[in-house]
Design a protein around this motif. Structure first.
Motif, PDB file in Angstrom:
ATOM      1  N   TYR A   2      -9.733  -0.042  15.102  1.00 50.41           N
ATOM      2  CA  TYR A   2     -10.045   0.403  13.745  1.00 50.41           C
ATOM      3  C   TYR A   2     -10.617   1.818  13.758  1.00 50.41           C
ATOM      4  CZ  TYR A   2     -11.880   0.193   8.964  1.00 50.41           C
ATOM      5  OH  TYR A   2     -12.146   0.441   7.643  1.00 50.41           O
TER       6      TYR A   2
ATOM      7  N   ALA B 292      -9.339   5.254  11.963  1.00 54.46           N
ATOM      8  CA  ALA B 292     -10.206   5.980  11.029  1.00 54.46           C
ATOM      9  C   ALA B 292     -10.315   7.458  11.412  1.00 54.46           C
ATOM     10  CB  ALA B 292     -11.587   5.333  10.991  1.00 54.46           C
TER      11      ALA B 292
ATOM     12  N   SER C  23     -12.428  12.508  -0.780  1.00 56.68           N
ATOM     13  CA  SER C  23     -13.481  11.679  -0.189  1.00 56.68           C
ATOM     14  C   SER C  23     -14.128  12.324   1.031  1.00 56.68           C
ATOM     15  CB  SER C  23     -12.915  10.309   0.198  1.00 56.68           C
ATOM     16  OG  SER C  23     -11.879  10.452   1.158  1.00 56.68           O
TER      17      SER C  23
ATOM     18  N   PRO D 156      -3.544   8.403   2.326  1.00 58.52           N
ATOM     19  CA  PRO D 156      -4.749   7.542   2.248  1.00 58.52           C
ATOM     20  C   PRO D 156      -4.413   6.068   2.060  1.00 58.52           C
ATOM     21  CG  PRO D 156      -5.054   9.525   0.936  1.00 58.52           C
ATOM     22  CD  PRO D 156      -3.613   9.515   1.357  1.00 58.52           C
ATOM     23  N   PHE D 157      -3.375   5.772   1.276  1.00 53.59           N
ATOM     24  CA  PHE D 157      -2.955   4.381   1.070  1.00 53.59           C
ATOM     25  C   PHE D 157      -2.357   3.800   2.353  1.00 53.59           C
ATOM     26  CE2 PHE D 157      -3.033   6.315  -3.076  1.00 53.59           C
ATOM     27  CZ  PHE D 157      -3.470   5.322  -3.927  1.00 53.59           C
TER      28      PHE D 157
ATOM     29  N   ASN E  27      -5.040   3.108   4.800  1.00 55.56           N
ATOM     30  CA  ASN E  27      -5.776   1.919   4.360  1.00 55.56           C
ATOM     31  C   ASN E  27      -5.062   0.651   4.836  1.00 55.56           C
ATOM     32  OD1 ASN E  27      -7.870   0.578   2.831  1.00 55.56           O
ATOM     33  ND2 ASN E  27      -6.306   0.084   1.318  1.00 55.56           N
TER      34      ASN E  27
ATOM     35  N   LYS F 261      -5.501   0.250   8.678  1.00 50.26           N
ATOM     36  CA  LYS F 261      -6.823  -0.259   9.061  1.00 50.26           C
ATOM     37  C   LYS F 261      -6.953  -1.754   8.747  1.00 50.26           C
ATOM     38  CE  LYS F 261      -9.060   2.983   6.815  1.00 50.26           C
ATOM     39  NZ  LYS F 261     -10.155   3.804   6.260  1.00 50.26           N
ATOM     40  N   ILE F 262      -6.418  -2.161   7.604  1.00 51.97           N
ATOM     41  CA  ILE F 262      -6.426  -3.598   7.278  1.00 51.97           C
ATOM     42  C   ILE F 262      -5.612  -4.370   8.314  1.00 51.97           C
ATOM     43  CG2 ILE F 262      -5.627  -5.316   5.607  1.00 51.97           C
ATOM     44  CD1 ILE F 262      -6.257  -3.252   3.416  1.00 51.97           C
TER      45      ILE F 262
ATOM     46  N   GLU G 273      -7.093   9.099  10.477  1.00 55.03           N
ATOM     47  CA  GLU G 273      -7.072   9.294   9.026  1.00 55.03           C
ATOM     48  C   GLU G 273      -7.875  10.524   8.636  1.00 55.03           C
ATOM     49  OE1 GLU G 273      -8.128   6.772   4.959  1.00 55.03           O
ATOM     50  OE2 GLU G 273      -9.132   6.301   6.853  1.00 55.03           O
TER      51      GLU G 273
ATOM     52  N   ASN H 227       0.823  -1.215   0.000  1.00 62.05           N
ATOM     53  CA  ASN H 227       0.000   0.000   0.000  1.00 62.05           C
ATOM     54  C   ASN H 227       0.852   1.258   0.000  1.00 62.05           C
ATOM     55  OD1 ASN H 227      -3.177  -0.285   0.430  1.00 62.05           O
ATOM     56  ND2 ASN H 227      -2.184  -2.059   1.368  1.00 62.05           N
TER      57      ASN H 227
END
Length: 375
Positions: A354, A358, A370, A293-294, A297, A300-301, A361, A256
């Motif tokens: 999580y 978020a 977004s 953002p990547f 991501n 969070k994963i 982020e 990512n």
């Protein structure tokens, strides 16, 4: 323009009205009607009144949404009281289950209206998923108690809550061993290593051809294959679980971060070159912000992967403490309520982990498209 009739509320009122004339359970071998139980019957009537008011007013305001939500809450207590006072299993309580199905329609309409009026109101925006989660727990409680599901198959939320309260010290020790020691350390090392190696690969492009295929191969290895090896290498304590988490979180962060670094356009890079910016200045002030953002991501994963990896790894050797150890041990003892209590704690911790990422982020990448609101 005249608003059309609310078919969902009409169907709720219709089904609720039919349920009033049907039996809701059995008490001492005698059929029970709604009016035999004044408190649940009054709550049912209040929920119908809230629906009728909304059907008449047809308002789409915060006040109307809150009033309809209160109607859902009052109506929800009616089946809950019945399941604890009479036998509501099977067709002997058809009125009870018909009203429960009708209540689902009222909840649907209430949440839809709350979602519509929640624009810009963070409290209402949070209330919608929270109320939906509470509704699922409520259905779980009513169905397990109403149908007399054995606790060894599926305990009710009430029994799981009691297990959490009665075993709080044990669950806290498991939480500390699994989350604080294993998850946080493995998550930090795995994500940090993946991030640094991604920058190195970006700086030395030939490494990308050899490292990424290797990463895909390692990522395909199942946890049950990695965990026993790590236990042999690092011992039975938290270090072996952290090592499993490092392996699981390293490559998602690497891939990512690389994708984020490569997302910067040629025009933006040319602009930085026109300012005589060095590679590191371009990386720090342009490419890393674009990659955020990547990176989030991947974080969070990895937050969910870390929890899963730690719990599964504890099945293959651990001290007499830890969430995975607790699940495997209590299943053997048929203490299913403690198993579900451990699962509930893990789910709450994973969701909070999580959610914190978020929120971070949103704070850091507030400029991203977004998060822009269309007015």
């Amino acid at each position: 323009m005249k608003k059309s009739a609310d078919l969902v509320l009409i169907l709720f009122v219709l089904l609720s009205g039919i349920s009033v004339f049907l039996p809701v359970g059995v008490d001492v071998d005698m059929s029970v009607q709604w009016w035999d139980k004044p408190a649940p019957f009054a709550l049912l009537l209040l929920s119908i009144a809230a629906a009728l008011y909304q059907m008449k007013s047809r308002e789409e305001t915060t006040y109307a949404a809150l009033l309809l939500t209160i109607g859902c809450i009052t109506g929800a207590f009616a089946p809950l009281i019945l399941t604890h006072t009479v036998d509501t299993s099977g067709f002997t309580a058809i009125g009870h289950w018909l009203f429960l199905a009708a209540l689902g329609l009222l909840v649907w309409r209430s949440l839809a209206l709350l979602s519509k009026v929640a624009n810009g109101n963070y409290f209402l925006a949070f209330a919608v998923p929270a109320l939906f989660g509470i509704w699922l727990l409520y259905l779980w409680q009513v169905l397990t108690i109403g149908f007399g599901v054995p606790s060894v198959l599926l305990p009710s939320p009430e029994q799981i809550g009691a297990a959490i309260e009665n075993n709080s010290s044990t669950l806290f020790a498991d939480f500390y061993q699994t989350v604080v020691k294993s998850v946080l350390s493995g998550f930090a090392f795995g994500c940090g290593a993946g991030f640094l190696v991604a920058i190195l690969v970006d700086r030395v492009p030939f490494m990308q051809r050899g490292l990424l295929p290797l990463g895909s191969m390692v990522s395909a290895i199942p946890i049950v294959g990695i965990a026993p090896i790590m236990v042999m290498w690092f011992g039975f304590d938290w270090q072996s679980k952290a090592a499993v988490i490092v392996v699981m979180t390293f490559f998602p962060m690497l891939i990512n971060t690389l994708a984020g670094l490569q997302a910067t356009s040629h025009i933006e890079k040319d602009l930085m070159r026109s300012y005589a910016a060095s590679y590191w200045q371009t990386l720090l002030f342009l490419r890393l912000p674009n990659a955020m953002p990547f990176i989030f991501n991947a974080l969070k994963i990895n937050s969910t992967l870390a929890m899963i990896g730690a719990i599964v790894a504890e099945f293959f050797g651990t001290p007499i403490v830890g969430m995975g150890f607790r699940i495997s041990t209590e299943v053997g003892r048929m203490n299913v309520d403690i198993v579900w209590a451990t699962i509930a704690v893990a789910a709450v911790v994973g969701s909070l982990f999580y959610g914190i990422l978020a929120l971070l982020e949103r704070r850091i990448t507030f400029w991203h498209a977004s998060y822009r609101r269309v007015k």
